[in-house]
Every structure is written in structure tokens, then in C-alpha cells.
Design an enzyme around this catalytic site. Sequence first.
Site, mmCIF file in Angstrom:
data_model
loop_
_atom_site.group_PDB
_atom_site.id
_atom_site.type_symbol
_atom_site.label_atom_id
_atom_site.label_comp_id
_atom_site.label_asym_id
_atom_site.label_seq_id
_atom_site.Cartn_x
_atom_site.Cartn_y
_atom_site.Cartn_z
ATOM 1 N N ARG A 24 0.829 -1.221 0.000
ATOM 2 C CA ARG A 24 0.000 0.000 0.000
ATOM 3 C C ARG A 24 0.860 1.267 0.000
ATOM 4 O O ARG A 24 0.470 2.285 0.573
ATOM 5 C CB ARG A 24 -0.964 0.004 1.182
ATOM 6 N N ARG A 28 -2.901 7.124 1.034
ATOM 7 C CA ARG A 28 -3.320 8.337 1.743
ATOM 8 C C ARG A 28 -2.277 8.952 2.658
ATOM 9 O O ARG A 28 -2.389 10.116 3.014
ATOM 10 C CB ARG A 28 -4.586 8.048 2.550
ATOM 11 N N ARG A 37 -6.090 12.669 -5.292
ATOM 12 C CA ARG A 37 -7.349 12.080 -4.847
ATOM 13 C C ARG A 37 -8.391 13.150 -4.522
ATOM 14 O O ARG A 37 -9.597 12.876 -4.564
ATOM 15 C CB ARG A 37 -7.006 11.219 -3.634
ATOM 16 N N ASP A 73 -7.101 -1.741 -7.141
ATOM 17 C CA ASP A 73 -7.634 -2.340 -5.920
ATOM 18 C C ASP A 73 -8.014 -3.780 -6.219
ATOM 19 O O ASP A 73 -8.413 -4.095 -7.344
ATOM 20 C CB ASP A 73 -8.851 -1.568 -5.401
ATOM 21 N N TYR A 148 -15.479 -10.451 0.759
ATOM 22 C CA TYR A 148 -16.087 -9.141 0.458
ATOM 23 C C TYR A 148 -17.416 -9.302 -0.269
ATOM 24 O O TYR A 148 -18.390 -8.595 0.017
ATOM 25 C CB TYR A 148 -15.126 -8.270 -0.357
HETATM 26 O O1 CP3 Z 1 -0.133 -1.098 -2.628
HETATM 27 C C1 CP3 Z 1 -0.357 -0.132 -3.376
HETATM 28 O O2 CP3 Z 1 0.160 0.978 -3.231
HETATM 29 C C2 CP3 Z 1 -1.250 -0.359 -4.580
HETATM 30 C C3 CP3 Z 1 -2.625 -0.076 -4.376
HETATM 31 C C4 CP3 Z 1 -3.532 -0.970 -3.543
HETATM 32 C C5 CP3 Z 1 -4.719 -0.459 -2.967
HETATM 33 N N1 CP3 Z 1 -5.404 -1.485 -2.421
HETATM 34 C C6 CP3 Z 1 -5.140 0.952 -3.005
HETATM 35 C C7 CP3 Z 1 -6.168 1.448 -2.083
HETATM 36 C C8 CP3 Z 1 -3.477 -2.332 -3.260
HETATM 37 C C9 CP3 Z 1 -2.410 -3.357 -3.580
HETATM 38 C C10 CP3 Z 1 -4.682 -2.642 -2.556
HETATM 39 C C11 CP3 Z 1 -5.043 -4.000 -2.110
HETATM 40 C C12 CP3 Z 1 -6.235 -4.203 -1.282
HETATM 41 N N2 CP3 Z 1 -7.446 -3.570 -1.379
HETATM 42 C C13 CP3 Z 1 -6.342 -5.200 -0.295
HETATM 43 C C14 CP3 Z 1 -5.282 -6.196 0.063
HETATM 44 C C15 CP3 Z 1 -4.231 -5.635 0.938
HETATM 45 C C16 CP3 Z 1 -4.685 -5.405 2.350
HETATM 46 O O3 CP3 Z 1 -4.628 -4.241 2.786
HETATM 47 O O4 CP3 Z 1 -5.039 -6.380 3.031
HETATM 48 C C17 CP3 Z 1 -7.634 -5.107 0.255
HETATM 49 C C18 CP3 Z 1 -8.199 -5.968 1.367
HETATM 50 C C19 CP3 Z 1 -8.328 -4.077 -0.451
HETATM 51 C C20 CP3 Z 1 -9.738 -3.633 -0.261
HETATM 52 C C21 CP3 Z 1 -9.805 -2.232 0.192
HETATM 53 N N3 CP3 Z 1 -9.543 -1.138 -0.587
HETATM 54 C C22 CP3 Z 1 -10.151 -1.781 1.479
HETATM 55 C C23 CP3 Z 1 -10.514 -2.669 2.657
HETATM 56 C C24 CP3 Z 1 -10.104 -0.387 1.432
HETATM 57 C C25 CP3 Z 1 -10.518 0.558 2.529
HETATM 58 C C26 CP3 Z 1 -9.619 0.522 3.672
HETATM 59 C C27 CP3 Z 1 -8.553 1.534 3.483
HETATM 60 O O5 CP3 Z 1 -7.365 1.220 3.731
HETATM 61 O O6 CP3 Z 1 -8.939 2.646 3.136
HETATM 62 C C28 CP3 Z 1 -9.671 -0.007 0.140
HETATM 63 C C29 CP3 Z 1 -9.425 1.376 -0.342
HETATM 64 C C30 CP3 Z 1 -8.071 1.662 -0.919
HETATM 65 N N4 CP3 Z 1 -7.340 0.830 -1.724
HETATM 66 C C31 CP3 Z 1 -7.351 2.881 -0.747
HETATM 67 C C32 CP3 Z 1 -6.168 2.752 -1.489
HETATM 68 C C33 CP3 Z 1 -5.091 3.780 -1.668
HETATM 69 C C34 CP3 Z 1 -7.817 4.102 0.021
HETATM 70 C C35 CP3 Z 1 -8.832 4.784 -0.827
HETATM 71 C C36 CP3 Z 1 -8.863 6.289 -0.667
HETATM 72 O O7 CP3 Z 1 -8.076 6.991 -1.331
HETATM 73 O O8 CP3 Z 1 -9.744 6.758 0.052
#
Ligand code: CP3
Length: 340
Positions: A24, A28, A37, A73, A148
Site C-alpha cells: 500500500r 493516503r 485524490r 484495488d 467481500y
Molecule cells: O499497494 C499499493 O500501493 C497499490 C494499491 C492498492 C490499494 N489497495 C489501493 C487502495 C493495493 C495493492 C490494494 C489491495 C487491497 N485492497 C487489499 C489487500 C491488501 C490489504 O490491505 O489487506 C484489500 C483488502 C483491499 C480492499 C480495500 N480497498 C479496502 C478494505 C479499502 C478501505 C480501507 C482503506 O485502507 O482505506 C480499500 C481502499 C483503498 N485501496 C485505498 C487505497 C489507496 C484508500 C482509498 C482512498 O483513497 O480513500
Amino acid sequence: MMNDTFLKACRGEKTDYTPIWMMRQAGRYLPEYQAVRGNVTFLELCKNPDLCVEVTLQPIDLLNMDAAILFSDILIPMEAMGTPLEFHEGRGPIFPKPIRNQADLDRLHVPDPDEETGFVMDTIRLLRKELSVPLIGFAGAPFTLATYLIEGGSSKMFWETKKMMFTAPELFHAMMEKITECTSLYLQAQARAGAQALQIFDSWAGVLAPCDFEEFALPYVKRIIADLNDTGLPIIYFANNGATLLDLSVSSGADVIGLDWRINIGDAIKRVGNKAVQGNIDPFSLLLPEPKLKKRIQGILDGAKDAHGHIFNLGHGINQFTPPAQAKLAVELVHELSGR
Ligand code: CP3
């Protein structure tokens, strides 16, 4: 000049220093991400290749990471299967129409990844022109994706998921088959578009008993990895909270085993054998003052000295409140302390 330290470590070859990237890493905690964003929703961002390229590059340029991970994502291909997906500020992902029965499942289709998630493949092609470090593509593991879809969003208990597993196992397996086919094709398309390694995120595997992981989750991960064999790309399998599943995870066929922070890396390496490992500092320990952070990083490097390839990473995604300067310090320390 291409920095291929990460790919060498994946293959278990000697490297001049230990490569590092952070799960990640585009997100943010970076004000530069927030700026992009600020003008678009999260899903709009995910579907805009130019913006995805921009935020993918941010941690490479700002923090000097040794690998880039595609900005997207894990739920993007699930939306393409036909389940409406929403992101609500501070609440994470929501599937307003969860998949709970055969009729729900019948409404899902296996998308053509180039047709229906072409923006992801476009992002990969654009990134390969820009990057001087290797590009990691990724997908969610079928079990994590299923949670999910079944729960309708994030969960703590996984009641609906386990209810389906234990009371309607045939339905659960049918759903896993469909998600697996989608994921396998999706990762193959990423490989064709130019991804240089592929990571499978199994964020919720750790809620399963080992016997249930073996029956309901692992066979599908194995199939995806077997399908990717012809690509020749290193495959990273990360089962979060997976210390109790380590031996099973090793049997997945992945080249690199991702480790969360709950296991001692040296102990893990003894069990992983002839494979590379990725991990495993507690993401929150980035808050430590420099001398303690240094000691902790040294401890992980020492623990990994006999690894058949080590890629430094966090044990899970970087927290959104982490000061970027601390992430930068961690990268510098890993490079400095591991440089031979
Ligand atoms: O790693 C990276 O930089 C690449 C981008 C990436 C995102 N999500 C961007 C994201 C990757 C590899 C993911 C994977 C992801 N997404 C997972 C597996 C990894 C983990 O954390 O266990 C999961 C479970 C998700 C599903 C998901 N997406 C959730 C649960 C959430 C909300 C929780 C949170 O951290 O905000 C997201 C949103 C998300 N995915 C954001 C980002 C940058 C935040 C969105 C925003 O800008 O508001």
C-alpha cells in the site's frame, strides 16, 4: 539504468543490498496522493490510467522504493464480474448486493480482463515506459475476494462467509471456482501487459482453521499459480495473519512467501526452505524513533541472513497516518544496513 535488485531477490540470487517496497505504498499517507485524490473519487482514480501512473510513481520518486506496485484495488475485477461496488469515506468498500445464493452467483460473469478492465492493462503498459524499477501486478486471493462479496464489505466475524462454507459448501466452492477463473485470467492479462512479478493478497486467510484453509482456500490459490507458470514471472503469495498456515502457504507453489509481523522471520525462513521471503516489520513500528527503528530493521536483516532471497517489506499495508519521513527513513536504513 534498470534497478533489478527486487527481481534478483525474488529468484533467490545474491544482491548488493536488500531491496525494499511497502504494501500500500501508494496511498493516503502521502500528501501528493491526497492532492490527486482530492479531485476524483477512489474508483475514478482506479479507472484513470494517467492518474494511476502518477500515484504509482510517487513512492518510487519520493521514497526510493526498489519496486513499484500497480495502483488499483483487489475489488476492481469483482466489480467487472457484475457486482456493483461503492467506496464510502472512512467505511471502506461496500457491495450493496452481496452474493448469498445460487441466483446471486448466476448473475456474476467471468470478465474478459482486456475488455472489461482494460484501464488496468493500459496503466501497466504506460508504467513500463516510465519505470526504472520492476513493476508488481496483483490480485486478491479467491478466499479474500469471496469474503467481500459474501459479507457485502469488510467484516470482523465473517459470519456469512463461514455460514456458506459450513452449510452450503457446494455453493461456496462454485463461487470460488468462478472467482478463481476471473482472477487467473486477470493476472495472465497483467503478465501480457508487462507486469514483472505478481502478488496475490490473501488478507483474510488468517481467520481460517488450517483444515478449512486447506479445503476451501488453498486449492484455488494453487490453481491460479499453476496457470501462471508459463509466464515465468515470480509469484508472491501473502497470507496475512498466516503464521499458522505457513507450511500450507509454501505448498501453494509461490516463489516468494509474504510474511506478516506476527512471526519471527528467522523461524519462518527455516520452514520456508528453498524459497524467497518478503517482510516483515510491523507497519506501526515505523513510528519508532530512529535508534529503535534501526535496531528493529537490523534484527530483521539478521534474521533473514540465511534466506534464499529476502525482500524487505512491512508485515501488512502502511497505515494512512504514517509520517512519510518515517517511511523514507526506513527505506534509507534498509539500504544502508544491508549494503555489502
Ligand atoms: O499497494 C499499493 O500501493 C497499490 C494499491 C492498492 C490499494 N489497495 C489501493 C487502495 C493495493 C495493492 C490494494 C489491495 C487491497 N485492497 C487489499 C489487500 C491488501 C490489504 O490491505 O489487506 C484489500 C483488502 C483491499 C480492499 C480495500 N480497498 C479496502 C478494505 C479499502 C478501505 C480501507 C482503506 O485502507 O482505506 C480499500 C481502499 C483503498 N485501496 C485505498 C487505497 C489507496 C484508500 C482509498 C482512498 O483513497 O480513500
